[in-house]
Design an enzyme around this catalytic site. Structure first.
Site, PDB file in Angstrom:
ATOM      1  N   GLU A 168       0.820  -1.289  -0.032  1.00 13.89           N
ATOM      2  CA  GLU A 168      -0.070   0.041  -0.096  1.00 13.89           C
ATOM      3  C   GLU A 168       0.991   1.331   0.117  1.00 13.89           C
ATOM      4  O   GLU A 168       0.564   2.579  -0.575  1.00 13.89           O
ATOM      5  CB  GLU A 168      -0.907  -0.081   1.397  1.00 13.89           C
ATOM      6  N   ASP A 169       1.918   1.137   0.701  1.00 17.19           N
ATOM      7  CA  ASP A 169       2.727   2.270   1.015  1.00 17.19           C
ATOM      8  C   ASP A 169       3.964   2.750   0.324  1.00 17.19           C
ATOM      9  O   ASP A 169       4.709   3.617   0.708  1.00 17.19           O
ATOM     10  CB  ASP A 169       2.804   2.679   2.604  1.00 17.19           C
TER      11      ASP A 169
END
Length: 477
Positions: A65-66
């Site tokens: 996600e990051d």
């Protein structure tokens, strides 16, 4: 004294991978490296399981996600299971929408996805969400209502309360873990109980002197109200976790609302001395199927067929996915928590559970002739704390166990009948449930693995090993 040797190579690689992936990034507004959150999530997961793949997934849960890491990167480095769990943890992007405009959509999608996630994914999510909730609680103690302006949620506190209560519902099957209980406590501390239904309702105080003893059960004691004949009380043992009691209350409400014959549940109560319970609508002049057969063994066919018809009604009730726990996930959770099985035995049993047929019908979860009652021509299910959704075989294994494989002395003491009568009960049950041409011996052979699987419930409830039942499980999967 030196620590015990343990092969940690897999987890060590995952931690290093996560450290490298998040290098040079800050935990938003905290001033410390982002990796601290990932390692805290991993430490929380370690309070639930020692499975190194789940610990690795917790350390890696934000990499897709990051960071620039892809799911395929994780799959190549750590295998399919870890990659799948991290993917389940990754929040979908909403194109070019501003974060505040997509906030509700993203969070609702995350809540829904988590509700339908695997048990493994929920454990990892528990680490992430509790770490987040700890941070919110810490900042709220310092900043009070000014905290909410730091986030993208358009409606501040109300949005965050909605979000975290939704996460709590999605993670409800972890209610017996300390991590979940801390999560609920922090939600209550920050948001209170004024908005919406709280995850744990306030226990209404009762005076036990207003009740008279009615009977003893595996989980506690039942009482009838002295003045109000329509109220009965199920008071749990003092060592029963509150979340387990609330879970039974919530499941009992769902069962009753579905129209499945069961006593109408009331409120969550406490005697003020450390015991909690549930009030139900009292069904008068009741008798369990077990007691009825024990009292009148000559009527075993009548009672067995009536019980089978009640079970057929239950197993023809179809449930939407996510409404109640999935029976496979429930069994996998009990398997993971069982301290009496080796790693190899657990792997064998897990494969059997995962390969078992899928289903979407109502499952009692602890189906046997002591957990159904008759009163004034009607029949009802009771003790619904293990209610779930899945394939009927998971229920029918328990029926087989109590009829054909229970210890004779236990059968006489708890179910009030002789082994020969219980065996007859099985024959008539099969004829009514499957049809007159069904072969009880053939059905017994088909259901033996599910019969053995009920050892997980037995050892969970008793807190001690039952070698004979464990052998029944391991010999038939």
């Amino acid at each position: 004294m030196a620590n015990n040797p343990l092969d940690t190579n897999f987890l060590d690689r995952a931690i290093k991978f996560a450290v490298d992936a998040h290098a040079g990034t800050e935990r938003r507004g905290k001033g410390f490296p982002y990796i601290v959150h990932c390692l805290e999530a991993m430490a929380i997961v370690a309070t639930i399981t020692n499975d190194q793949e789940l610990l690795a997934a917790a350390a890696l849960h934000d990499t897709v996600e990051d960071t620039d890491v892809t799911a395929d990167d994780l799959r190549n480095a750590f295998g399919e299971r870890v990659a799948r769990i991290v993917e389940a943890e990754s929040e979908p992007q909403m194109g070019d929408l501003e974060l505040s405009k997509s906030w509700h959509t993203r969070k609702q999608a995350a809540i829904d996805r988590l509700a339908n996630a695997s048990h493994d994914a929920k454990i990892v999510a528990m680490g992430d969400k509790l770490s987040n909730m700890r941070a919110i609680a810490h900042d709220y103690r310092k900043m009070s209502e000014a905290l909410w302006s730091k986030f993208n949620a358009p409606n501040g506190r109300a949005d965050h309360e909605w979000h975290y209560r939704g996460l709590a519902r999605s993670l409800g099957e972890l209610a017996d873990t300390f991590a979940y209980q801390e999560f609920i406590a922090l939600i209550t501390e920050v948001f209170g109980t004024e908005a919406g239904e709280p995850p744990i309702p306030k226990a209404e105080p009762i005076d036990l002197d207003d009740y008279e003893y009615a009977g003893e059960g595996a989980n506690g004691t039942s009482y009838n109200h002295k003045q109000n004949p329509d109220i009965m009380l199920k008071l749990y043992r003092s060592d029963a976790p509150i979340d387990i009691i609330v879970n039974e209350l919530n499941l009992s409400k769902k069962v009753y609302e579905l129209g499945i014959p069961s006593p109408k549940p009331g409120d969550f109560v406490t005697d003020g001395k450390g015991q909690y319970g549930i009030r139900f609508e009292r069904i008068t002049d009741k008798i369990s199927f077990a007691r009825a057969v024990g009292n009148e063994p000559a009527r075993v066919e009548e009672f067995a067929r009536k019980f089978a018809r009640l079970c057929l009604e239950l197993h023809h009730t179809h449930l939407p996915k996510g409404m109640v726990p999935d029976i496979k996930e429930v069994n996998l959770k009990m398997l993971e928590d069982n301290p009496y099985l080796t790693k190899e035995e657990k792997e064998r049993i897990a494969k059997f559970i995962q390969d078992a047929p899928e289903g979407d019908t109502a499952i009692h979860g602890d189906l046997q002739f002591g957990n159904a009652i008759m009163a004034k021509g009607n029949s009802y299910f009771i003790d619904l704390g293990d209610f779930a959704c899945g394939h009927p075989n998971f229920d029918l294994g328990m029926v087989l166990l109590v009829c054909c494989y229970d210890d004779p002395d236990f059968l006489r003491e708890v179910f009030h009948m002789e082994p020969e009568t219980a065996s007859q009960f099985w024959v008539y049950f099969v004829k009514e449930y499957y049809g007159e041409d069904a072969d009880p011996d053939q059905k017994r052979r088909e259901l033996l693995p599910y019969c053995g699987l009920k050892n997980l419930i037995i050892e969970r409830n008793a807190g001690i090993p039952f070698p004979a039942y464990r052998e029944l499980l391991l010999d038939n999967i």
